[in-house]
Scaffold this active site. Structure first.
Site, PDB file in Angstrom:
ATOM      1  N   ASN A 140       0.847  -1.208   0.000  1.00  0.00           N
ATOM      2  CA  ASN A 140       0.000   0.000   0.000  1.00  0.00           C
ATOM      3  C   ASN A 140       0.876   1.249   0.000  1.00  0.00           C
ATOM      4  O   ASN A 140       0.554   2.237  -0.663  1.00  0.00           O
ATOM      5  CB  ASN A 140      -0.938  -0.006   1.214  1.00  0.00           C
ATOM      6  CG  ASN A 140      -2.159  -0.880   0.978  1.00  0.00           C
ATOM      7  OD1 ASN A 140      -3.076  -0.486   0.283  1.00  0.00           O
ATOM      8  ND2 ASN A 140      -2.137  -2.073   1.508  1.00  0.00           N
ATOM      9  N   HIS A 189      -8.598  -1.193   5.383  1.00  0.00           N
ATOM     10  CA  HIS A 189      -8.982  -2.506   5.917  1.00  0.00           C
ATOM     11  C   HIS A 189      -9.458  -3.361   4.742  1.00  0.00           C
ATOM     12  O   HIS A 189     -10.258  -2.890   3.931  1.00  0.00           O
ATOM     13  CB  HIS A 189     -10.076  -2.364   6.985  1.00  0.00           C
ATOM     14  CG  HIS A 189     -10.476  -3.678   7.564  1.00  0.00           C
ATOM     15  ND1 HIS A 189      -9.703  -4.353   8.492  1.00  0.00           N
ATOM     16  CD2 HIS A 189     -11.532  -4.480   7.296  1.00  0.00           C
ATOM     17  CE1 HIS A 189     -10.288  -5.505   8.778  1.00  0.00           C
ATOM     18  NE2 HIS A 189     -11.389  -5.602   8.062  1.00  0.00           N
ATOM     19  N   ASP A 224     -11.452  -0.352  13.466  1.00  0.00           N
ATOM     20  CA  ASP A 224     -12.149  -0.335  12.165  1.00  0.00           C
ATOM     21  C   ASP A 224     -13.549   0.283  12.288  1.00  0.00           C
ATOM     22  O   ASP A 224     -14.466  -0.127  11.588  1.00  0.00           O
ATOM     23  CB  ASP A 224     -12.277  -1.762  11.604  1.00  0.00           C
ATOM     24  CG  ASP A 224     -10.931  -2.444  11.455  1.00  0.00           C
ATOM     25  OD1 ASP A 224     -10.862  -3.678  11.624  1.00  0.00           O
ATOM     26  OD2 ASP A 224      -9.939  -1.740  11.180  1.00  0.00           O
ATOM     27  N   GLU A 226      -7.505  -2.071  -2.650  1.00  0.00           N
ATOM     28  CA  GLU A 226      -6.674  -1.300  -1.710  1.00  0.00           C
ATOM     29  C   GLU A 226      -5.783  -0.273  -2.403  1.00  0.00           C
ATOM     30  O   GLU A 226      -5.756   0.913  -2.017  1.00  0.00           O
ATOM     31  CB  GLU A 226      -5.791  -2.245  -0.888  1.00  0.00           C
ATOM     32  CG  GLU A 226      -6.586  -3.178   0.003  1.00  0.00           C
ATOM     33  CD  GLU A 226      -5.691  -4.108   0.787  1.00  0.00           C
ATOM     34  OE1 GLU A 226      -4.597  -3.702   1.181  1.00  0.00           O
ATOM     35  OE2 GLU A 226      -6.104  -5.253   1.006  1.00  0.00           O
TER      36      GLU A 226
HETATM   37  C1  GRF Z   1      -2.806  -6.234   3.552  1.00  0.00           C
HETATM   38  O1  GRF Z   1      -3.548  -7.426   3.777  1.00  0.00           O
HETATM   39  C2  GRF Z   1      -3.702  -5.052   3.765  1.00  0.00           C
HETATM   40  O2  GRF Z   1      -5.035  -5.367   3.477  1.00  0.00           O
HETATM   41  C3  GRF Z   1      -3.588  -4.807   5.228  1.00  0.00           C
HETATM   42  O3  GRF Z   1      -2.243  -5.102   5.551  1.00  0.00           O
HETATM   43  C4  GRF Z   1      -1.760  -6.125   4.646  1.00  0.00           C
HETATM   44  C5  GRF Z   1      -0.391  -5.797   4.107  1.00  0.00           C
HETATM   45  O4  GRF Z   1      -0.409  -4.548   3.533  1.00  0.00           O
HETATM   46  N1  GRF Z   1      -3.965  -3.452   5.516  1.00  0.00           N
HETATM   47  P1  GRF Z   1       0.972  -3.926   2.909  1.00  0.00           P
HETATM   48  O5  GRF Z   1       1.343  -4.790   1.730  1.00  0.00           O
HETATM   49  O6  GRF Z   1       2.029  -4.000   3.993  1.00  0.00           O
HETATM   50  O7  GRF Z   1       0.611  -2.533   2.495  1.00  0.00           O
END
Ligand code: GRF
Length: 207
Positions: free
Chosen positions: A13, A109, A150, A180
């Protein structure tokens, strides 16, 4: 808008945010610092590779939650942070930080809140429960963080179809790719450009 991105793991993300800023899909915003609770988080590597200041502040280094949150707040204030982005951040944020940054903390989330959310619902577990229940759609939610888990005002959601032979891993990947990595950058751009307002705990979008 000066952003701090808080991470714990792979940082996909975070990468989506970095890419969106570089592609000008996010304007009027920059990542001032990436903070992880886990020194081995690949997300820190991603920050380093993109010349973004990054540090590890682990709760384990402190004897009380109070000291941990004071250390976090000190770094956030030193960097004049306007928005805290929780991107795969697995630590429960201390109350003091939420009080210091009202409607200035957002979280991603991996479900359509309020379904499959709340205590104990994170990472792969969310997708296991989605498959177990047999829902036809899941998705992701970006929301402001309040003192619950959440439970803050919802900014954006994006549905993702659950397919016949999905495994939790396959579904998690699809939710990340299709939802996401799309709604997180969009939420940051909207906030950076004054298009988000919270009234009576509801988010109003100025299109
Ligand atoms: C993912 O499952 C995301 O949905 C949750 O954290 C996990 C890893 O996210 N928020 P990232 O690849 O570290 O951004």
């Amino acid at each position: 808008l000066k952003i701090a991105v808080l991470v714990s793991g792979g940082g996909t993300n975070l990468q989506a945010i970095i890419d969106a800023i570089n592609d000008k899909k996010i304007t009027n915003a920059s990542i001032s610092i990436v903070i992880s609770n886990n020194k081995n988080a690949y997300a820190l590597e991603r920050a380093h590779n993109n010349n973004i200041k990054n540090i590890c502040i682990s709760p384990k280094e402190f004897s009380t939650k109070e000291e941990y949150s004071d250390a976090l707040i000190k770094v956030l204030k030193e960097n004049n942070i306007d928005l805290i982005v929780l991107a795969g951040f697995l630590v429960v944020l201390p109350e003091k930080i939420i009080e210091n940054y009202p409607n200035k903390i957002i979280n991603i989330h991996p479900s359509l809140i309020p379904s499959f959310s709340g205590d104990g619902y994170y990472g792969l577990k969310v997708h296991e429960k989605v498959l177990e229940r047999g829902v036809r759609y899941t998705g992701a939610t970006v929301h402001f963080v309040d003192s619950g888990t959440d439970t803050g005002p919802i900014i954006f959601q994006k549905p993702v179809k659950v397919l016949e032979n999905d495994t939790p891993e396959v579904l998690q990947r699809r939710v990340m790719e299709e939802a996401e990595w799309n709604i997180m950058p969009k939420a940051i751009d909207y906030i950076a450009n004054g298009r988000i307002e919270v009234l009576n705990n509801k988010v109003h979008i100025k299109e």
